[in-house]
Design a protein around this motif. Structure first.
Motif, PDB file in Angstrom:
ATOM      1  N   VAL A 133       0.862  -1.186   0.000  1.00  0.00           N
ATOM      2  CA  VAL A 133       0.000   0.000   0.000  1.00  0.00           C
ATOM      3  C   VAL A 133       0.896   1.232   0.000  1.00  0.00           C
ATOM      4  O   VAL A 133       1.780   1.377   0.846  1.00  0.00           O
ATOM      5  N   GLU A 181       0.593   8.191  -0.387  1.00  0.00           N
ATOM      6  CA  GLU A 181       1.010   9.376  -1.133  1.00  0.00           C
ATOM      7  C   GLU A 181       0.764  10.649  -0.342  1.00  0.00           C
ATOM      8  O   GLU A 181       1.591  11.559  -0.355  1.00  0.00           O
ATOM      9  N   ASP A 190      -4.738  10.275   0.134  1.00  0.00           N
ATOM     10  CA  ASP A 190      -4.477   9.543  -1.104  1.00  0.00           C
ATOM     11  C   ASP A 190      -3.638   8.313  -0.804  1.00  0.00           C
ATOM     12  O   ASP A 190      -2.480   8.428  -0.386  1.00  0.00           O
ATOM     13  N   ASN A 248      -2.657   4.386  -2.558  1.00  0.00           N
ATOM     14  CA  ASN A 248      -2.657   3.585  -3.768  1.00  0.00           C
ATOM     15  C   ASN A 248      -2.031   2.234  -3.427  1.00  0.00           C
ATOM     16  O   ASN A 248      -1.664   1.992  -2.270  1.00  0.00           O
ATOM     17  N   PHE A 249      -1.908   1.376  -4.406  1.00  0.00           N
ATOM     18  CA  PHE A 249      -1.300   0.074  -4.155  1.00  0.00           C
ATOM     19  C   PHE A 249      -0.508  -0.355  -5.386  1.00  0.00           C
ATOM     20  O   PHE A 249      -0.790   0.046  -6.516  1.00  0.00           O
ATOM     21  N   VAL A 250       0.485  -1.193  -5.147  1.00  0.00           N
ATOM     22  CA  VAL A 250       1.275  -1.791  -6.222  1.00  0.00           C
ATOM     23  C   VAL A 250       1.633  -3.214  -5.807  1.00  0.00           C
ATOM     24  O   VAL A 250       1.634  -3.555  -4.618  1.00  0.00           O
ATOM     25  N   PHE A 297       6.537   2.922 -10.673  1.00  0.00           N
ATOM     26  CA  PHE A 297       5.293   3.524 -10.205  1.00  0.00           C
ATOM     27  C   PHE A 297       5.431   5.040 -10.314  1.00  0.00           C
ATOM     28  O   PHE A 297       6.377   5.627  -9.772  1.00  0.00           O
ATOM     29  N   ASN A 308       3.518   8.934 -10.087  1.00  0.00           N
ATOM     30  CA  ASN A 308       2.423   9.792  -9.643  1.00  0.00           C
ATOM     31  C   ASN A 308       2.889  11.237  -9.730  1.00  0.00           C
ATOM     32  O   ASN A 308       3.933  11.534 -10.323  1.00  0.00           O
ATOM     33  N   TRP A 355      -6.473  -1.670   2.536  1.00  0.00           N
ATOM     34  CA  TRP A 355      -6.883  -2.150   1.220  1.00  0.00           C
ATOM     35  C   TRP A 355      -8.219  -1.536   0.817  1.00  0.00           C
ATOM     36  O   TRP A 355      -8.437  -1.210  -0.354  1.00  0.00           O
ATOM     37  N   SER A 404      -7.588   1.820  -0.735  1.00  0.00           N
ATOM     38  CA  SER A 404      -6.740   1.921  -1.914  1.00  0.00           C
ATOM     39  C   SER A 404      -7.173   1.017  -3.056  1.00  0.00           C
ATOM     40  O   SER A 404      -6.619   1.121  -4.149  1.00  0.00           O
ATOM     41  N   PRO A 407      -9.164  -0.891  -6.221  1.00  0.00           N
ATOM     42  CA  PRO A 407      -9.897  -0.395  -7.394  1.00  0.00           C
ATOM     43  C   PRO A 407     -11.389  -0.642  -7.221  1.00  0.00           C
ATOM     44  O   PRO A 407     -11.825  -1.770  -7.017  1.00  0.00           O
TER      45      PRO A 407
END
Length: 467
Positions: free
Chosen positions: A87, A90, A94, A96-98, A106, A108, A148, A151, A153
């Motif tokens: 996770v 940012e 904000d 996000n995850f990768v 990655f 941004n 999760w 972050s 989708p």
């Protein structure tokens, strides 16, 4: 996620105690030795098997301390490994995850961040961007169901952490439970359930949209939760079967009104042939777990699930199937955004033997807590006025608020007042720091009504057999 990793076994006190059944045949004919051996065996059975007089003789073979190893969750993974879910923090709002992939990047608004810099680093570390002179940065966080949910989708509207915590609490979810969930959606609630029923529980989650089913399966596999969850492509409400049954009833009524025996017979024959064809089709579809036969229900058996969670637009259609699937005294929860949905759901729950029905709504108000410094009111003023002080105060009021005094008295008083004010100010500055709280100006609005109920003791028949 760490809670999805298999447990490890270690030798504990019981495993090291050498407690086991001892064979009496090698003790000889000494009655005292035999009596002591029998007493020791009885104590071992009571210790490891419990005081169960109904236990069979075959279970006595299990009285061996080496079989009673302790199970523990593995220690949390400290370093990020390839293909791990990370996770990305940012900013405050904000996330996000990768998935840490070698040679990937990655990007941004803060810059470009290479995944090679993630791998081998501990969770919680700060990573600088490769461009912008390294001014951009982000934090790498260990994934949890709450992070999760913030972050992931969004494929559908999700259940946020406040409602998810209440659902887990009121459903009494515990490790090793069997839980049914419909629908899967984005999988936020599924992760919260999986953490509660790990390490040996089972979640059966149902989704009517095949695309969302495939994406959910890939996510669960990527998060290491595949052994805890089974994703079904199925409409548990069975709207297709209900529609077909309604059409059949309408056609039968029309045939009776027409009073045409030939027409009625032909209609019945065609209906039977259609039913046989549909049954054959359903049989073929049942061989493929990805296909929905349209009959509805959870299809895991009668009285199997410990708890059921429904997140559906028409949950009252799934209540009959839930009553068949849930165990006696099991708990059910329905998540509905509208009161009209909640009312129909409560009526269906009472109709199918559920009791202790109640509906709650959760609202979240956050507070900002900080240490505040302020000037307290003076405490050195006289509380009770003496006769001399009262007369001086009367004279001061008569003279327009000014008390006539000599210059020497005024100078002395001014010096005394200045010194006293300095002491009071220093005292107030030192002692007037307090921890204060104030609410945030915004509060999260309505999310949904949560309806909870408990199943009765009687098992319910399968509604599919009554259509």
């Amino acid at each position: 996620m760490d809670f999805g990793r298999p447990m490890i076994q270690t030798r504990g006190i019981v495993a090291k105690s050498n407690i086991r059944l001892v064979d009496e045949t090698h003790l000889g004919d000494d009655p005292l030795d035999i009596q002591v051996c029998r007493a020791a065996n009885e104590a071992a059975k009571n210790l490891l098997l419990g005081n169960d007089s109904t236990s069979s003789s075959s279970s006595l073979e299990l009285v061996d301390c080496s079989l009673y190893n302790e199970q523990h969750l593995p220690p949390a993974r400290r370093l990020i490994q390839p293909d791990d879910l990370v996770v990305v923090f940012e900013s405050f709002n904000d996330l996000n995850f990768v998935y840490a992939t070698p040679n990937a990047i990655f990007s941004n608004r803060n810059g470009h961040f290479h995944h090679n810099d993630f791998i081998g680093k501990p969770y919680g570390c700060k990573i600088r961007s490769k461009n912008n002179e390294g001014l951009g940065f982000l934090y790498l966080l260990r994934p949890t169901p709450e992070l999760w949910a913030r972050s992931l989708p969004h494929r559908t509207q999700i259940v946020h952490e406040l409602d998810a915590s209440m659902i887990v609490h009121y459903l009494n979810l515990c490790p090793d439970m069997i839980v049914c969930e419909s629908g899967t959606g984005s999988g936020a609630m599924s992760h919260a359930i999986l953490r509660s029923i790990a390490p040996h529980g089972k979640l059966h989650t149902y989704e009517f949209n095949k695309m969302r089913v495939e994406k959910a399966r890939k996510e669960f596999e990527g998060h290491g939760l595949k052994h805890l969850v089974e994703v079904h492509h199925r409409d548990v409400c069975g709207k297709k079967s209900l529609l077909e049954a309604k059409k059949k009833r309408d056609s039968d009524e029309k045939s009776e009104e027409a009073n045409d025996e030939t027409y009625a017979a032909s209609t019945e024959t065609s209906a039977r042939s259609d039913d046989s064809d549909s049954n054959n089709l359903d049989t073929d579809n049942n061989n493929d777990n990805d296909d929905d036969d349209g009959m509805g229900g959870f299809q895991i058996g009668q009285g199997v699930a410990h708890a059921i969670f429904l997140d559906l637009p028409e949950p009252w259609l799934a209540i009959p199937h839930a009553a068949h699937t849930i165990r006696p005294n099991g708990n059910i929860c329905s998540y509905s955004p509208c009161m009209e949905q909640t009312q129909r759901t409560c009526a269906a729950l009472r109709q199918y033997g559920f009791h202790s029905v109640r509906t709650v709504e959760a609202r979240l108000m956050e507070y900002f807590v900080d240490e505040v410094e302020f000037e307290a009111p003076p405490t050195d003023l006289p509380v009770i006025l003496t006769e001399e002080t009262a007369s001086m105060e009367k004279e001061r009021c008569t003279n327009g608020g000014v008390l006539p005094k000599t210059d020497e008295q005024n100078n002395e008083e001014e010096e005394e007042v200045a010194v006293a004010n300095d002491h009071a100010t220093k005292k107030r500055k030192v002692s007037n720091k307090m921890l204060c709280a104030r609410p945030f100006p915004q509060m999260r609005g309505h999310t949904a009504f949560l309806t909870f109920a408990t199943a009765g003791n009687a098992l319910r028949p399968d509604p599919n057999n009554q259509i």
